[in-house]
Each structure stands twice: as C-alpha cells, then as structure tokens.
Write an enzyme that holds these catalytic residues in place. Structure first.
Site, PDB file in Angstrom:
ATOM      1  N   SER A  11       0.760  -0.950  -0.049  1.00  0.00           N
ATOM      2  CA  SER A  11      -0.220  -0.351   0.039  1.00  0.00           C
ATOM      3  C   SER A  11       1.089   1.188   0.088  1.00  0.00           C
ATOM      4  O   SER A  11       1.681   1.494  -0.047  1.00  0.00           O
ATOM      5  CB  SER A  11      -0.931  -0.092   0.968  1.00  0.00           C
ATOM      6  OG  SER A  11      -0.028  -0.632   2.766  1.00  0.00           O
ATOM      7  N   GLU A  13       1.271   5.481   0.748  1.00  0.00           N
ATOM      8  CA  GLU A  13       0.524   6.764   1.563  1.00  0.00           C
ATOM      9  C   GLU A  13       0.547   8.331   0.864  1.00  0.00           C
ATOM     10  O   GLU A  13       1.500   8.122   0.322  1.00  0.00           O
ATOM     11  CB  GLU A  13       1.317   6.609   3.107  1.00  0.00           C
ATOM     12  CG  GLU A  13       0.099   7.935   4.068  1.00  0.00           C
ATOM     13  CD  GLU A  13       0.707   7.659   5.176  1.00  0.00           C
ATOM     14  OE1 GLU A  13       0.608   6.594   6.198  1.00  0.00           O
ATOM     15  OE2 GLU A  13       1.404   8.716   6.123  1.00  0.00           O
ATOM     16  N   GLY A 103      -6.396  11.452  18.602  1.00  0.00           N
ATOM     17  CA  GLY A 103      -6.578  12.164  17.928  1.00  0.00           C
ATOM     18  C   GLY A 103      -6.076  13.033  19.422  1.00  0.00           C
ATOM     19  O   GLY A 103      -6.145  13.493  20.615  1.00  0.00           O
ATOM     20  N   ASP A 104      -5.385  14.785  19.385  1.00  0.00           N
ATOM     21  CA  ASP A 104      -5.802  15.638  20.242  1.00  0.00           C
ATOM     22  C   ASP A 104      -6.346  17.233  20.023  1.00  0.00           C
ATOM     23  O   ASP A 104      -6.847  17.149  18.854  1.00  0.00           O
ATOM     24  CB  ASP A 104      -4.360  15.708  20.690  1.00  0.00           C
ATOM     25  CG  ASP A 104      -3.635  16.263  19.825  1.00  0.00           C
ATOM     26  OD1 ASP A 104      -3.193  15.707  18.979  1.00  0.00           O
ATOM     27  OD2 ASP A 104      -3.202  17.567  19.225  1.00  0.00           O
ATOM     28  N   ALA A 118      -7.238   5.825  19.977  1.00  0.00           N
ATOM     29  CA  ALA A 118      -7.128   5.508  19.094  1.00  0.00           C
ATOM     30  C   ALA A 118      -8.055   4.241  19.818  1.00  0.00           C
ATOM     31  O   ALA A 118      -9.506   3.747  18.936  1.00  0.00           O
ATOM     32  CB  ALA A 118      -5.858   4.561  18.219  1.00  0.00           C
ATOM     33  N   PHE A 211      11.795  15.221  10.870  1.00  0.00           N
ATOM     34  CA  PHE A 211      10.756  14.182  10.474  1.00  0.00           C
ATOM     35  C   PHE A 211      10.916  12.452  11.903  1.00  0.00           C
ATOM     36  O   PHE A 211      10.445  12.459  13.097  1.00  0.00           O
ATOM     37  CB  PHE A 211      10.286  13.106   9.638  1.00  0.00           C
ATOM     38  CG  PHE A 211      10.100  14.020   8.321  1.00  0.00           C
ATOM     39  CD1 PHE A 211       8.753  15.266   8.711  1.00  0.00           C
ATOM     40  CD2 PHE A 211      10.565  13.149   6.917  1.00  0.00           C
ATOM     41  CE1 PHE A 211       9.313  15.088   7.208  1.00  0.00           C
ATOM     42  CE2 PHE A 211       9.519  14.100   6.167  1.00  0.00           C
ATOM     43  CZ  PHE A 211       8.640  15.290   5.906  1.00  0.00           C
ATOM     44  N   HIS A 261       4.513  -0.910   3.772  1.00  0.00           N
ATOM     45  CA  HIS A 261       3.338   0.451   3.250  1.00  0.00           C
ATOM     46  C   HIS A 261       4.251   1.711   2.890  1.00  0.00           C
ATOM     47  O   HIS A 261       5.135   1.685   3.913  1.00  0.00           O
ATOM     48  CB  HIS A 261       2.579   0.295   4.413  1.00  0.00           C
ATOM     49  CG  HIS A 261       1.362   1.718   4.621  1.00  0.00           C
ATOM     50  ND1 HIS A 261       0.233   1.271   3.936  1.00  0.00           N
ATOM     51  CD2 HIS A 261       1.795   2.620   5.131  1.00  0.00           C
ATOM     52  CE1 HIS A 261      -0.156   3.050   3.785  1.00  0.00           C
ATOM     53  NE2 HIS A 261       0.356   3.785   4.765  1.00  0.00           N
TER      54      HIS A 261
END
Length: 281
Positions: A11, A13, A103-104, A118, A211, A261
C-alpha cells in the site's frame, strides 16, 4: 529477488494537497502508482484533524478512480456526531477500510489539551458501523515518543487490538531487528493481528532528520554518517537511499513481514524505483 507471495499486501500513503497545483500533481502520482496495483492507498488526516476536509476530498477523488482507499481518522478536533457523519459518508462511497489514530484537540481552540485514544475511536466505529470497516492502527517498533516504557507501549497497542483493530501499520524504521523484536514482544502479549512495516524512502537527509526527531524513528549511526558525508549531493543521497531501503524491504519480506506500506510523500519515483528493484508483483 522476486517477491511473488500472493498473501503479502502492499500500500501507499498520501497526504492531502493544500494547493490546486498539489491536487493536480497528486492526480498524476496516484495514476502512476495505481499502475503498480497496490492493495490500497491511505490518506492522512493531519494533526488534530487539521486536514480533515482535504482528506475527505482526496479520498473521494481516489475512490472515484476505482482504487481502494483508506482514510485516516481521529477524534482530534471533531465531535462524535461529526465523526459519525464522516463514517456514514465513507460507507455511502463504498469505502471499507480506515486507519484509526489517536487524536488531540488542535491548538488555538481555547480548549485545554485533551487526548482521545485510538482504542476509543475503534470502539466508537465498531459500535456505530459494526464490522463494515477493516480497521488499521498505528504501532511503533522503536516506541512511541510519548510512551513511558516499551511495555506500556505494547499495552496501548494491545488495547487497540482488543477494541477491534484488524491489522497494523508501523512507524517507519531502518533497523529491521527492532521490527522483528517488536513482533516477538507482541506475540508474547497475545497480539496476533498482521503488523505491516511502514517504509520511508530516503530522498532528503534534512527532512528525514526532522521527521525522525518528531516521530521517534531512529536513523542508525552508520546511515547518518554516510548521509551526512554526501552534503548537498542529492543524487548520491537518493542512490544510497534506494539501496538501503531496498535491502531493508528484502530482509523484512524474507523474514515473514506480511507486506509493506510505503510513505510516498506524494512522490512517484522513489517508491517506484524501490518497487521495481524488488520486482514486486
């Protein structure tokens, strides 16, 4: 090396473009990578849901081409009703795969910082849509940068699996031993879902350092020294990066990884070169 394992999944992204030029470029990149016939494309959601509108638009465009697409999703900055409406819209489009993330609350909203884990999102998706979606989750062979310990990170991952996750995608890494040790640790903890390695091509050392510092991915010292030695020689960095990542992918697949991925960064060539070198099909 020729990879012909029909059980392996592959896959790519993307992130949502922020400009019309970016939108047009991604259309081309998607078309070129779709020719490789991956199992699906995923589309990121942005910190705190900051790109959720762009995510939905990008997902819709990719879905319209006939490609399978997996939107990233989190509770960050959204109410449960908003998330439910998004899930229903994805169902209506025939989308059946999600990447569920923590999430925030976005900064600047006037709301105290708050985390929604999550596993809570996965539970909500299962409660509202049953088994419609295949749910991917994130995991971290080199430990999430905010985790207290390796064991606690495994425990958080296990909660996501128990909530209903079907498979996982790892943060990128360049130390294959970290991945295989992680698999062993997960197995001991009773985690038995497929864990697909996330692969980051190397094209720019400065960006890679940034990163990696933010997400906790380690650049091995030997790699760092070699990349630094190239200075601004982008061709040498790219050539070395292709060689290193290709070798990593070969070792991962030979060791039993259930697929790969690729974090494409909305670029065709680095991913396609690695793909062709591996003779994936």
């Amino acid at each position: 090396m020729e990879i012909v394992n029909t059980d392996a999944r592959f896959s790519f992204e993307f992130f949502p473009p922020r400009t019309e030029v970016g939108v047009e470029k991604l259309k081309v990149v998607h078309s070129e990578l779709a020719a490789l016939r991956p199992d699906f494309f995923s589309v990121t959601y942005g910190a705190g849901g900051s790109t959720k509108d762009g995510t939905r638009q990008t997902v819709t465009r990719i879905n319209e081409t006939g490609s399978d697409v997996a939107p990233h999703l989190s509770f960050g900055g959204s109410t449960r009703d908003e998330i439910l409406a998004l899930l229903e819209s994805y169902q209506a489009l025939g989308i059946n795969r999600l990447v569920a993330l923590r999430g925030d609350i976005p900064s600047g909203t006037g709301t105290a910082s708050q985390y929604y884990y999550a596993n809570e999102l996965i539970e909500f998706v299962r409660e509202t849509t049953g088994d419609h979606f295949h749910i991917e989750v994130a995991c971290y062979p080199e430990i999430h940068p905010q985790s207290d310990s390796y064991d606690s990170d495994i425990e958080f991952f296990k909660r996501k699996v128990e909530a209903g996750a079907n498979s996982a995608i790892t943060q990128y890494f360049y130390n294959q031993d970290a991945y295989f040790y992680f698999l062993d640790s997960c197995a001991k903890a009773g985690i038995d879902i497929p864990i697909v390695p996330g692969i980051m091509p190397i094209t720019n050392f400065t960006n890679l350092q940034r990163f990696s510092n933010s997400c906790g991915a380690e650049i091995p010292r030997w790699m760092r020294q070699r990349l630094q030695s190239y200075g601004d020689d982008s061709d040498s960095i790219r050539e070395f990066g292709i060689e290193v990542v290709q070798s990593l992918c070969e070792d991962l697949l030979a060791g039993g990884a259930p697929g790969l991925h690729f974090y494409s960064m909305n670029q065709t060539d680095p991913v396609r070169q690695i793909w062709q070198q591996l003779n994936l099909r």
